[in-house]
Design a protein around this motif. Structure first.
Motif, PDB file in Angstrom:
ATOM      1  N   ASP A 144     -23.106  37.906   3.528  1.00  0.00           N
ATOM      2  CA  ASP A 144     -22.613  38.174   4.883  1.00  0.00           C
ATOM      3  C   ASP A 144     -22.224  39.644   4.952  1.00  0.00           C
ATOM      4  N   PHE A 145     -23.180  40.463   5.287  1.00  0.00           N
ATOM      5  CA  PHE A 145     -22.995  41.905   5.395  1.00  0.00           C
ATOM      6  C   PHE A 145     -24.299  42.479   5.928  1.00  0.00           C
ATOM      7  N   PRO A 146     -24.237  43.511   6.780  1.00  0.00           N
ATOM      8  CA  PRO A 146     -25.484  44.058   7.312  1.00  0.00           C
ATOM      9  C   PRO A 146     -26.390  44.557   6.189  1.00  0.00           C
ATOM     10  N   PRO A 147     -27.596  44.009   6.058  1.00  0.00           N
ATOM     11  CA  PRO A 147     -28.489  44.431   4.982  1.00  0.00           C
ATOM     12  C   PRO A 147     -28.959  45.868   5.164  1.00  0.00           C
ATOM     13  N   GLN A 148     -29.282  46.509   4.045  1.00  0.00           N
ATOM     14  CA  GLN A 148     -29.694  47.906   4.083  1.00  0.00           C
ATOM     15  C   GLN A 148     -30.957  48.109   4.904  1.00  0.00           C
ATOM     16  N   ASP A 149     -31.900  47.169   4.850  1.00  0.00           N
ATOM     17  CA  ASP A 149     -33.126  47.373   5.620  1.00  0.00           C
ATOM     18  C   ASP A 149     -32.839  47.338   7.120  1.00  0.00           C
ATOM     19  N   GLN A 150     -31.898  46.495   7.543  1.00  0.00           N
ATOM     20  CA  GLN A 150     -31.518  46.465   8.965  1.00  0.00           C
ATOM     21  C   GLN A 150     -30.817  47.765   9.366  1.00  0.00           C
ATOM     22  N   GLN A 151     -29.823  48.177   8.608  1.00  0.00           N
ATOM     23  CA  GLN A 151     -29.082  49.392   8.941  1.00  0.00           C
ATOM     24  C   GLN A 151     -29.943  50.643   8.818  1.00  0.00           C
TER      25      GLN A 151
END
Length: 375
Positions: A144-151
């Motif tokens: 539960d944390f914004p993934p690096q590929d999304q960010q």
């Protein structure tokens, strides 16, 4: 009389055997429902776990105030940012403390815990962890944390299409968190038509990174992408500005900590970054949380880490009540997460990653100012 005593003895032994069997299957029939917390409370990255703990404690306190025969208990352990120690702690939380779910954070810590979670058939939920495809390892591992590929994709697109930059430099921490972030930004920025020089690395304990920022400057970038943490991140921003860099500085959620802004000082002004979308102004639920948090913690302002701890604590508490702490049922409940929260709608993806809205912010006039929301 002897026959009666024998029957009582046999019944007692049978009941004890059933209790042992239930515990071995990942559930208890009495006592508290337990969340194991395999976190980092010492060393230069302790701030993240400390802030998560504040939100988690508040959520569990509120859940217990509703009343239940079995209270919820959080069992905290300090892994001291040591992956080997984190593995030992996970084993103890699963086998000795009989936690129904175990929470951890950080990419280097979380990765080796995935196989241990599967071996123990105990759900692992990580936060402050941006490893790409973390949850695909096995069915017991969640993030539960914004993934690096999304960010990385979001900030690369914003840099290219809204800031109008074309040449990028990159300064990252020398671990999986840094490399995964750089990979995501680099690939998206290049796909859009931008160019980016090879990254330079720093260690998390560094305080003097002038040689690295000088190398980044040599590529004449009009934007510098940074993925570092806390004090070292702020020092990197400050030292980059001190050597004369006038272009844009962008990054991801790691910028959203007071330690980074404190170390950066005035040099942090104008930095643009992604973080969790939280609206303390117009969202009544978020505003209420903020006031309750500030009251409990004597005026302390919550930021996204406390919010993540709080929202995670809320849904884990609900799932513990629903499942009675049974680990297999907990795994199933977490895998079907879909609810409204003060972070907006949060839902578990098929990759076992919680997805939610992302905000793009600018640090301006000493505070984070929302630029836009991305679903």
């Amino acid at each position: 009389m002897k026959t009666t005593r024998l029957k009582i003895c046999v019944a007692t032994i049978a009941l004890a055997a059933i209790t042992v069997l239930l515990v071995g299957c990942g559930g208890t029939t009495a006592g508290p429902l337990k969340i194991g917390a395999d976190l980092t409370f010492s060393g230069p990255t302790a701030y993240w776990s400390e802030r998560i703990k504040l939100g988690l404690d508040l959520a569990v306190e509120q859940a217990n105030a509703k009343g239940n025969e079995r209270p919820i208990q959080i069992v905290y352990q300090d892994n001291q940012a040591n992956p080997g120690q984190a593995v030992s702690i996970f084993q103890r939380l699963a086998t000795v403390d009989n936690a129904s779910v175990i929470l951890s954070c950080f990419t280097p810590i979380g990765k080796p815990l995935r196989s241990i979670a599967a071996q123990n058939k105990t759900p692992l939920l990580v936060t402050a962890n941006s490893a790409i495809d973390f949850g695909l390892e096995n069915e017991w591992s969640f993030r539960d944390f914004p993934p690096q590929d999304q960010q990385g994709n979001i900030i690369a697109d914003y840099s290219y299409n809204h800031l109008g930059v074309r040449r990028a430099g990159s300064l990252i921490v020398n671990d999986d968190f840094g490399r995964d972030g750089d990979k995501a930004f680099r690939e998206e920025f290049a796909k859009l038509g931008g160019s980016i020089a090879p990254y330079e690395t720093v260690e998390q304990k560094d305080t003097d990174v002038r040689s690295q920022v000088t190398k980044v400057m040599s590529g004449n970038p009009d934007v510098v992408f940074m993925v570092i943490r806390d004090n070292t991140l702020g020092m990197a921003v400050r030292q980059l500005r001190e050597i004369g860099y006038k272009g844009k500085i962008v990054g991801v959620i790691n910028f959203d900590t007071r330690d980074a802004w404190r170390a950066a000082g005035p040099a942090g002004e104008g930095t643009i970054f992604t973080s969790a979308y939280i609206d303390f102004v117009t969202d009544p639920a978020a505003a209420t949380f903020r006031e309750v948090f500030r009251t409990k913690y004597r005026g302390d302002e919550p930021e996204y880490l406390a919010v993540y701890g709080y929202t995670i604590g809320q849904y884990l508490a609900d799932f513990l009540r629903q499942t009675g702490g049974d680990r297999a049922k907990m795994r199933q409940a977490i895998s079907t997460l879909d609810r409204q929260s003060i972070r907006g709608r949060i839902r578990m993806s098929s990759k076992r990653e919680v997805l939610g809205p992302i905000g793009i912010y600018e640090f301006k006039d000493g505070r984070n100012q929302l630029i836009t929301r991305v679903e």
